[in-house]
Design a protein around this motif. Structure first.
Motif, PDB file in Angstrom:
ATOM      1  N   SER A 276       0.838  -1.186   0.000  1.00  0.00           N
ATOM      2  CA  SER A 276       0.000   0.000   0.000  1.00  0.00           C
ATOM      3  C   SER A 276       0.882   1.249   0.000  1.00  0.00           C
ATOM      4  CB  SER A 276      -0.899   0.017   1.246  1.00  0.00           C
ATOM      5  OG  SER A 276      -1.494   1.289   1.440  1.00  0.00           O
ATOM      6  N   GLU A 277       0.396   2.313  -0.617  1.00  0.00           N
ATOM      7  CA  GLU A 277       1.127   3.571  -0.562  1.00  0.00           C
ATOM      8  C   GLU A 277       1.091   4.180   0.830  1.00  0.00           C
ATOM      9  OE1 GLU A 277      -0.580   6.030  -3.565  1.00  0.00           O
ATOM     10  OE2 GLU A 277       0.410   4.990  -5.221  1.00  0.00           O
ATOM     11  N   GLN A 278       0.147   3.724   1.661  1.00  0.00           N
ATOM     12  CA  GLN A 278       0.022   4.213   3.030  1.00  0.00           C
ATOM     13  C   GLN A 278      -0.182   3.024   3.970  1.00  0.00           C
ATOM     14  OE1 GLN A 278      -3.314   6.932   2.144  1.00  0.00           O
ATOM     15  NE2 GLN A 278      -1.974   8.644   2.661  1.00  0.00           N
ATOM     16  N   PRO A 279       0.883   2.250   4.246  1.00  0.00           N
ATOM     17  CA  PRO A 279       0.749   1.060   5.095  1.00  0.00           C
ATOM     18  C   PRO A 279       0.166   1.356   6.471  1.00  0.00           C
ATOM     19  CG  PRO A 279       2.889   1.116   4.023  1.00  0.00           C
ATOM     20  CD  PRO A 279       2.258   2.442   3.780  1.00  0.00           C
ATOM     21  N   GLY A 280       0.300   2.602   6.933  1.00  0.00           N
ATOM     22  CA  GLY A 280      -0.243   2.962   8.238  1.00  0.00           C
ATOM     23  C   GLY A 280      -1.752   2.846   8.316  1.00  0.00           C
ATOM     24  N   ARG A 281      -2.426   2.849   7.175  1.00  0.00           N
ATOM     25  CA  ARG A 281      -3.882   2.690   7.160  1.00  0.00           C
ATOM     26  C   ARG A 281      -4.308   1.240   7.283  1.00  0.00           C
ATOM     27  NH1 ARG A 281      -6.871   7.234   5.405  1.00  0.00           N
ATOM     28  NH2 ARG A 281      -8.606   5.883   5.984  1.00  0.00           N
ATOM     29  N   CYS A 282      -3.358   0.307   7.221  1.00  0.00           N
ATOM     30  CA  CYS A 282      -3.661  -1.122   7.309  1.00  0.00           C
ATOM     31  C   CYS A 282      -3.669  -1.544   8.775  1.00  0.00           C
ATOM     32  CB  CYS A 282      -2.629  -1.933   6.526  1.00  0.00           C
ATOM     33  SG  CYS A 282      -2.482  -1.444   4.785  1.00  0.00           S
ATOM     34  N   ARG A 283      -4.698  -2.282   9.162  1.00  0.00           N
ATOM     35  CA  ARG A 283      -4.906  -2.593  10.578  1.00  0.00           C
ATOM     36  C   ARG A 283      -5.044  -4.101  10.807  1.00  0.00           C
ATOM     37  NH1 ARG A 283      -3.566   1.946  10.868  1.00  0.00           N
ATOM     38  NH2 ARG A 283      -4.687   3.767  11.685  1.00  0.00           N
ATOM     39  N   GLY A 284      -4.503  -4.559  11.940  1.00  0.00           N
ATOM     40  CA  GLY A 284      -4.749  -5.905  12.440  1.00  0.00           C
ATOM     41  C   GLY A 284      -4.427  -6.998  11.443  1.00  0.00           C
ATOM     42  N   ARG A 285      -5.329  -8.003  11.381  1.00  0.00           N
ATOM     43  CA  ARG A 285      -5.142  -9.143  10.497  1.00  0.00           C
ATOM     44  C   ARG A 285      -6.038  -9.060   9.271  1.00  0.00           C
ATOM     45  NH1 ARG A 285      -0.717 -11.921  10.988  1.00  0.00           N
ATOM     46  NH2 ARG A 285      -1.790 -13.586   9.858  1.00  0.00           N
ATOM     47  N   GLY A 286      -6.749  -7.932   9.108  1.00  0.00           N
ATOM     48  CA  GLY A 286      -7.656  -7.803   7.986  1.00  0.00           C
ATOM     49  C   GLY A 286      -6.943  -7.388   6.713  1.00  0.00           C
ATOM     50  N   LEU A 287      -7.565  -7.641   5.577  1.00  0.00           N
ATOM     51  CA  LEU A 287      -6.997  -7.253   4.291  1.00  0.00           C
ATOM     52  C   LEU A 287      -6.954  -5.734   4.172  1.00  0.00           C
ATOM     53  CD1 LEU A 287      -8.789  -9.843   1.984  1.00  0.00           C
ATOM     54  CD2 LEU A 287      -6.531 -10.005   3.024  1.00  0.00           C
ATOM     55  N   CYS A 288      -6.053  -5.263   3.330  1.00  0.00           N
ATOM     56  CA  CYS A 288      -5.858  -3.817   3.213  1.00  0.00           C
ATOM     57  C   CYS A 288      -5.902  -3.398   1.744  1.00  0.00           C
ATOM     58  CB  CYS A 288      -4.531  -3.401   3.835  1.00  0.00           C
ATOM     59  SG  CYS A 288      -4.269  -1.602   3.817  1.00  0.00           S
ATOM     60  N   PRO A 289      -7.060  -2.944   1.269  1.00  0.00           N
ATOM     61  CA  PRO A 289      -7.167  -2.511  -0.124  1.00  0.00           C
ATOM     62  C   PRO A 289      -6.846  -1.030  -0.325  1.00  0.00           C
ATOM     63  CG  PRO A 289      -9.340  -2.531   0.864  1.00  0.00           C
ATOM     64  CD  PRO A 289      -8.378  -2.950   1.951  1.00  0.00           C
ATOM     65  N   TRP A 290      -6.202  -0.394   0.666  1.00  0.00           N
ATOM     66  CA  TRP A 290      -6.027   1.054   0.657  1.00  0.00           C
ATOM     67  C   TRP A 290      -4.881   1.478  -0.266  1.00  0.00           C
ATOM     68  CZ3 TRP A 290      -9.098   4.756   2.522  1.00  0.00           C
ATOM     69  CH2 TRP A 290      -8.604   6.064   2.574  1.00  0.00           C
ATOM     70  N   ARG A 291      -5.187   2.283  -1.257  1.00  0.00           N
ATOM     71  CA  ARG A 291      -4.219   2.885  -2.175  1.00  0.00           C
ATOM     72  C   ARG A 291      -3.082   1.934  -2.553  1.00  0.00           C
ATOM     73  NH1 ARG A 291      -5.247   8.340  -2.830  1.00  0.00           N
ATOM     74  NH2 ARG A 291      -6.528   9.323  -1.205  1.00  0.00           N
ATOM     75  N   PRO A 292      -3.384   0.868  -3.307  1.00  0.00           N
ATOM     76  CA  PRO A 292      -2.336  -0.074  -3.700  1.00  0.00           C
ATOM     77  C   PRO A 292      -1.322   0.576  -4.640  1.00  0.00           C
ATOM     78  CG  PRO A 292      -4.387  -0.533  -4.864  1.00  0.00           C
ATOM     79  CD  PRO A 292      -4.713   0.499  -3.816  1.00  0.00           C
ATOM     80  N   ASN A 293      -0.063   0.217  -4.456  1.00  0.00           N
ATOM     81  CA  ASN A 293       1.021   0.754  -5.260  1.00  0.00           C
ATOM     82  C   ASN A 293       1.023   0.063  -6.624  1.00  0.00           C
ATOM     83  OD1 ASN A 293       3.869   0.728  -6.366  1.00  0.00           O
ATOM     84  ND2 ASN A 293       4.148   2.142  -4.651  1.00  0.00           N
ATOM     85  N   ALA A 294       0.823   0.823  -7.694  1.00  0.00           N
ATOM     86  CA  ALA A 294       0.699   0.239  -9.027  1.00  0.00           C
ATOM     87  C   ALA A 294       1.996  -0.441  -9.471  1.00  0.00           C
ATOM     88  CB  ALA A 294       0.295   1.318 -10.026  1.00  0.00           C
ATOM     89  N   LYS A 295       3.130   0.121  -9.130  1.00  0.00           N
ATOM     90  CA  LYS A 295       4.402  -0.483  -9.532  1.00  0.00           C
ATOM     91  C   LYS A 295       4.567  -1.864  -8.917  1.00  0.00           C
ATOM     92  CE  LYS A 295       9.419   0.239  -9.431  1.00  0.00           C
ATOM     93  NZ  LYS A 295      10.518   1.154  -9.013  1.00  0.00           N
ATOM     94  N   VAL A 296       4.244  -1.976  -7.626  1.00  0.00           N
ATOM     95  CA  VAL A 296       4.367  -3.270  -6.951  1.00  0.00           C
ATOM     96  C   VAL A 296       3.360  -4.266  -7.526  1.00  0.00           C
ATOM     97  CG1 VAL A 296       4.172  -4.473  -4.746  1.00  0.00           C
ATOM     98  CG2 VAL A 296       5.256  -2.210  -4.843  1.00  0.00           C
ATOM     99  N   PHE A 297       2.132  -3.799  -7.788  1.00  0.00           N
ATOM    100  CA  PHE A 297       1.140  -4.697  -8.382  1.00  0.00           C
ATOM    101  C   PHE A 297       1.624  -5.199  -9.738  1.00  0.00           C
ATOM    102  CE2 PHE A 297      -2.639  -5.286 -11.131  1.00  0.00           C
ATOM    103  CZ  PHE A 297      -3.173  -6.394 -10.479  1.00  0.00           C
ATOM    104  N   GLY A 298       2.194  -4.320 -10.540  1.00  0.00           N
ATOM    105  CA  GLY A 298       2.725  -4.747 -11.826  1.00  0.00           C
ATOM    106  C   GLY A 298       3.796  -5.814 -11.675  1.00  0.00           C
ATOM    107  N   GLN A 299       4.604  -5.705 -10.637  1.00  0.00           N
ATOM    108  CA  GLN A 299       5.626  -6.721 -10.386  1.00  0.00           C
ATOM    109  C   GLN A 299       4.988  -8.061 -10.023  1.00  0.00           C
ATOM    110  OE1 GLN A 299       7.824  -4.674  -7.329  1.00  0.00           O
ATOM    111  NE2 GLN A 299       9.165  -3.616  -8.784  1.00  0.00           N
ATOM    112  N   PHE A 300       3.914  -8.023  -9.231  1.00  0.00           N
ATOM    113  CA  PHE A 300       3.205  -9.267  -8.915  1.00  0.00           C
ATOM    114  C   PHE A 300       2.618  -9.888 -10.183  1.00  0.00           C
ATOM    115  CE2 PHE A 300      -0.950 -11.235  -7.690  1.00  0.00           C
ATOM    116  CZ  PHE A 300      -0.411 -12.405  -7.158  1.00  0.00           C
ATOM    117  N   VAL A 301       2.016  -9.068 -11.034  1.00  0.00           N
ATOM    118  CA  VAL A 301       1.476  -9.579 -12.302  1.00  0.00           C
ATOM    119  C   VAL A 301       2.588 -10.216 -13.128  1.00  0.00           C
ATOM    120  CG1 VAL A 301       0.364  -8.944 -14.477  1.00  0.00           C
ATOM    121  CG2 VAL A 301      -0.422  -7.923 -12.336  1.00  0.00           C
ATOM    122  N   GLU A 302       3.754  -9.604 -13.128  1.00  0.00           N
ATOM    123  CA  GLU A 302       4.883 -10.171 -13.869  1.00  0.00           C
ATOM    124  C   GLU A 302       5.254 -11.543 -13.323  1.00  0.00           C
ATOM    125  OE1 GLU A 302       9.558  -9.134 -14.966  1.00  0.00           O
ATOM    126  OE2 GLU A 302       8.184  -7.519 -14.376  1.00  0.00           O
TER     127      GLU A 302
END
Length: 487
Positions: free
Chosen positions: A108-134
């Motif tokens: 996430s571009e703002q990991p501080g918005r991610c809480r506990g053990r729940g999923l975090c869909p907050w402002r995903p970093n497009a560059k990192v997502f592209g690397q996962f797709v690769e």
């Protein structure tokens, strides 16, 4: 006269819990063979970043981790997806991957918005997502037929506390409402496409765009992702800058993917809506102007099809709030296929799921009840042999039908022609025609005979794939044909 329809719509199915082996007593290999026998052409599965990554609650990227390398040690859960791909290929079923977040917290571009053990869909970093797709494309290139990027990006946090898929959805500014999810989706899609075009070049023309849920401002999010306002015109001024549309690149999409559920899977095929921005089944024509406007302004290529990648109806039982009985379920899935058939742009029709889950709060739209292969709904046989009869007059009907396993049966050289049977009121069934089918088993024919609208109709097919004889549901003439709504 008999017709040989032009439409070659493929049958797509998704049931990740079944294919991942999450249901006790179920066998993914047997389920894949079952899909083959039912005539499924394409299997859709979600390849989710957090599900592949070892511990998605990591707040920092591990030292030495390469998100574009499928062999990086933090990628520990490829096994279930490997099995799905292998089973599908063994059974002659094509594969559509929907590669999506949420990812690990640090992506996430703002990991501080991610809480506990729940999923975090907050402002995903497009560059990192592209690397996962690769990484995904490197592992599975040559074995995937279509890619789709991100699942339901127009869904944020729900009232039940579900984290959704992408947040925030929108932002209020002095210039007006900014469709933030649309901005992020554009960047995520671009990054993912570049990775696929680099690694799996043979499929770079088969990367579909959208995957929008029917609800939650579906159309505005798509428009914004293409730097267009709700009227299909380019953003100007402050809104242009707020939507990051300073330099607009053409998205080389391979098609448009949507999930046109009617009222969350509880509404009938003719369900109406007061929303002007939703995309349920009857309102798919609302997508057509967007497709044309986006192509004319150079945002996307023209002439691309629509892919229904998720769709179904929830039944009662097991869901106590649904008004759709198993008998109605059988009828509705057939009527939906006929409705989809009426739009030549649609390339795939979808059935979500094969089997119900054990939790009634989740989607229960399967062809079987949970608890074993013998617990089939009425829709099970109706899915294999769809039939819809539309009344034109008391003595004239249109019969639409399909032998869905036609492609598989022809490949196995066990394909006798089906029989179209008719029963006048108070009498038994007799075969009146052996309709000609197109390559995916679809036919449409007009039949004039006394009592055609008042009688009963069904399909009978000697099933060479599993042995014995298969029958469709028994259909009667619809007095009010279900038609799509104008945009």
């Amino acid at each position: 006269t008999a017709a040989n329809p032009v439409s070659r719509q493929l049958a797509l199915m998704q049931d990740d819990p079944e294919m991942f082996g999450d249901r006790p007593g179920e066998d993914p290999a047997a389920a894949m063979r079952e899909m083959k026998d039912l005539g499924v052409d394409v299997l859709r599965t979600n390849v989710l970043f957090y599900r592949i990554y070892e511990d998605f609650t990591d707040r920092r990227k591990p030292a030495g981790f390469d998100a574009s390398d499928p062999d990086s040690p933090q990628y520990t859960r490829w096994g279930p997806t490997d099995r799905i791909v292998n089973l599908a290929r063994e059974n002659g079923i094509k594969i559509l991957f929907t590669i999506s977040g949420p990812g690990p917290f640090w992506s996430s571009e703002q990991p501080g918005r991610c809480r506990g053990r729940g999923l975090c869909p907050w402002r995903p970093n497009a560059k990192v997502f592209g690397q996962f797709v690769e990484a995904v494309a490197k592992r599975y290139r040559g074995r995937v037929d279509w890619y789709s990027l991100y699942n339901e990006p127009n869904i944020g946090r729900s009232g039940s506390g579900n984290p959704g898929w992408l947040m925030p959805q929108a932002t209020r500014t002095r210039a007006g409402r900014v469709e933030t999810a649309g901005v992020y989706y554009r960047k995520l899609w671009q990054a993912g496409y570049k990775a696929i075009a680099k690694v799996d070049r043979a499929r770079r023309g088969r990367v579909v765009f959208g995957e929008d849920a029917a609800i939650s401002e579906a159309l505005p999010k798509l428009y914004a992702a293409l730097c267009l306002n709700r009227e299909g015109k380019p953003f100007t001024g402050s809104l242009r800058r707020a939507h990051d549309c300073g330099r607009v690149s053409k998205l080389k999409i391979g098609g448009w993917a949507i999930h046109p559920y009617n009222q969350g899977g509880f509404g009938p095929p003719n369900r109406t809506t007061t929303s002007k921005t939703a995309l349920p089944q009857q309102y798919i024509p609302r997508l057509h102007p967007l497709m044309q406007q986006a192509a004319s302004r150079g945002r996307v290529p023209g002439g691309k099809g629509i892919y229904i990648t998720e769709f179904g109806y929830q039944t009662n039982p097991p869901d106590p709030i649904s008004r759709i009985t198993p008998k109605l379920h059988a009828r509705y899935i057939n009527e939906s296929d006929r409705l989809f058939f009426g739009d030549s742009r649609i390339k795939t029709v979808s059935q979500y799921q094969l089997v119900d889950v054990n939790d009634v709060s989740q989607y229960n739209s399967g062809l079987r009840f949970a608890g074993g292969t013998q617990r089939k709904k009425a829709s099970y046989d109706a899915y294999r042999l769809p039939i819809v009869v539309t009344r034109r007059s008391s003595s004239l009907v249109e019969v639409y039908g399909q032998v869905r396993p036609a492609r598989q049966a022809r490949l196995a050289n066990v394909f006798p022609a089906p029989e179209l049977q008719f029963a006048p009121p108070g009498r038994g069934f007799t075969t009146i025609r052996r309709p000609g089918l197109n390559s995916v088993g679809i036919f449409r024919t007009n039949i004039g005979r006394g009592g055609a609208a008042a009688g009963r109709w069904r399909l009978k097919w000697k099933n060479g794939l599993i042995g014995g004889v298969s029958y469709s549901r028994v259909a009667k003439g619809l007095r009010n044909p279900r038609r799509v709504r104008d945009a």
